[in-house]
Enzyme design. Structure first.
Site, short mmCIF file in Angstrom:
data_model
loop_
_atom_site.label_atom_id
_atom_site.label_comp_id
_atom_site.label_asym_id
_atom_site.label_seq_id
_atom_site.Cartn_x
_atom_site.Cartn_y
_atom_site.Cartn_z
N LYS A 180 5.26 13.55 1.39
CA LYS A 180 6.44 12.82 1.87
C LYS A 180 7.53 13.86 2.13
O LYS A 180 8.63 13.82 1.55
CB LYS A 180 6.85 11.77 0.82
CG LYS A 180 7.93 10.80 1.24
CD LYS A 180 7.52 9.82 2.33
CE LYS A 180 8.71 8.98 2.76
NZ LYS A 180 8.44 8.16 3.95
N TYR A 188 3.36 12.43 -12.78
CA TYR A 188 2.63 11.96 -13.96
C TYR A 188 2.99 12.76 -15.21
O TYR A 188 2.87 12.26 -16.32
CB TYR A 188 1.12 12.08 -13.73
CG TYR A 188 0.49 10.86 -13.10
CD1 TYR A 188 0.88 10.43 -11.83
CD2 TYR A 188 -0.50 10.14 -13.76
CE1 TYR A 188 0.30 9.33 -11.24
CE2 TYR A 188 -1.10 9.03 -13.18
CZ TYR A 188 -0.69 8.64 -11.92
OH TYR A 188 -1.28 7.54 -11.35
N ASP A 192 -3.55 8.65 -6.34
CA ASP A 192 -3.87 7.45 -7.12
C ASP A 192 -3.79 6.21 -6.23
O ASP A 192 -4.71 5.39 -6.21
CB ASP A 192 -2.88 7.33 -8.29
CG ASP A 192 -3.12 6.08 -9.11
OD1 ASP A 192 -4.29 5.79 -9.43
OD2 ASP A 192 -2.14 5.37 -9.42
N ASP A 217 3.29 7.37 4.03
CA ASP A 217 3.40 6.00 4.54
C ASP A 217 2.52 5.81 5.78
O ASP A 217 1.82 4.80 5.92
CB ASP A 217 4.87 5.61 4.82
CG ASP A 217 5.63 6.66 5.61
OD1 ASP A 217 5.11 7.78 5.82
OD2 ASP A 217 6.77 6.36 6.02
N ASP A 255 -7.19 3.78 -4.31
CA ASP A 255 -7.43 2.34 -4.46
C ASP A 255 -7.53 1.69 -3.08
O ASP A 255 -8.36 0.82 -2.85
CB ASP A 255 -6.30 1.67 -5.27
CG ASP A 255 -6.59 1.62 -6.76
OD1 ASP A 255 -7.25 2.56 -7.26
OD2 ASP A 255 -6.16 0.66 -7.43
#
Ligand code: IPM
Ligand code: MN
Length: 367
Positions: A191, A141, A247, A223, A251
């Site tokens: 990751k 970000y 983020d 994942d 959701d």
């Protein structure tokens, strides 16, 4: 107690859920004998329209002086031109950075009364009680270099995913401290099989874990985590992860509760307010939802529960925070639903209607 709150309604349904939240907030003040003063400022698209920038200096200065900041949402189609020099989201990222809010707490605990609003089968939701701790001021970000340029007649665009050890360490400490007050489990998501920044993340998290022998740590690849959040969500307690992964996963986690509109968040850093507590920023996880903006039908629960977090973390008012959370639960138990939660045959309430019910339950509860 006296407290001074800066309010940043922002854009779209941000203004609607903030208005709803403040009604509950002032009901708490009246019921418990506190004086909460508020001061509104511009952030996001509305700030661009008036001042040409998404985070006006005046807004930043006011937030730095406040006991806490309450924010709605920013953005909308009006400011979505990909070539625009200023974007509403810069305001949100800018204020998180200016206040050095490196840890974003996003709890997700499905309410039993809402089990039928979630796309997951009810038996999967049993016992789900997550706290995602999202790193908020680093990673892709904010990484430099970033930008676009033309090379050999072709456009290329670039972002940088970068983490420094101290950025990983401080958010990890907070996650472990939170876990101690819960079920003493931390899941770190990265990751590390592909990204160097994730390998440093994993190594640093493991080092910090050494200070908390009473807390269990597991590492999970992002994942796989996307899958486990659906297949075994009840097996997690605190999840700590990077800005981007946090983020995305929150959701996803919101759907365990039935709607993105239900999720609150608290963003914390080192800075302390006039009460010696974190000067946090509190906002619902949802965005400005341009598709329903202006209709008065947005779900105010994420905003209302964000204020409960504000009461708890920035003002130390645990009883008041619990009262707000209990009022929301009771309103839901009684069958009250906004449009995002209503099932076939249920009449949806407006934002104002839902808020009024929560206030009513709250006041009845306290008296
Ligand atoms: C959130 C939002 C923001 C983010 C956007 C609006 C910049 O999606 O708070 O989750 O990506 O952090
Ligand atoms: Mn998001």
């Amino acid at each position: 107690m006296k407290a001074h709150i800066v309010v940043l309604p922002g854009d779209g349904i941000g203004t609607e859920v903030v208005e709803a939240g403040l009604e509950v907030f002032q009901a708490v003040a009246a019921a418990f004998g506190h004086t909460f003063t508020t001061e509104e400022h511009l952030l996001g698209g509305c700030a661009i329209d008036v001042t040409g920038t998404a985070l006006p200096d005046e807004t930043r200065e006011a937030c730095l002086q406040a006991d806490a900041v309450f924010l709605g949402a920013v953005g909308g189609p009006k400011w979505d031109d990909p070539n625009a020099a200023v974007r509403p989201e810069q305001g949100l990222l800018g204020i998180r950075q200016a206040l050095e809010l490196y840890a974003n707490l996003r709890p997700a605990r499905p309410h039993p009364a809402l089990a039928s609003s979630s796309p997951l089968r009810p038996e999967r939701l049993k016992g789900v009680d997550l706290l995602v701790v999202r790193e908020l001021t680093g990673g892709i970000y904010f990484g430099e270099p970033r930008g676009r340029r033309c090379e050999n007649g072709e456009w290329l665009a670039l972002d940088t995913m970068i983490y420094k050890e101290h950025e990983i360490r401080r958010v990890t400490h907070l996650a472990f401290q939170m876990a101690r007050r819960r079920r003493s489990r931390v899941t770190s998501v990265d990751k590390a099989n592909v990204l160097e920044s994730s390998r440093l993340w994993r190594q640093t998290v493991s080092e910090v874990a050494g200070h908390y022998p009473d807390v269990t740590l597991e590492h999970v690849l992002v994942d796989a985590m996307a899958m486990y959040l659906l297949s075994r969500p009840a097996s997690f307690d605190v999840i700590v992860t990077t800005n981007l992964f946090g983020d995305i996963l929150t959701d996803e986690a919101s759907m365990l509760t039935g709607s993105l509109g239900n999720l609150p968040s608290a963003s914390l850093g080192e800075a302390r307010n006039s009460h010696g507590l974190p000067r946090g920023l509190y906002e619902p996880v949802h965005g400005s939802a341009p598709d329903i903006a202006g209709k008065g039908i947005a779900n105010p629960i994420g905003a209302i529960l964000s204020l409960a977090m504000l009461l708890r973390h920035s003002l130390g008012l645990e009883r008041e925070a619990n009262a707000v959370e209990a009022a929301v639960e009771r309103a839901l138990l009684a069958g009250h639903r906004t449009a995002d939660l209503a099932r076939n045959g249920e009449t949806p309430l407006t934002t104002a209607g839902m808020t009024e019910l929560v206030v009513e339950v709250l006041v009845a509860q306290v008296n």
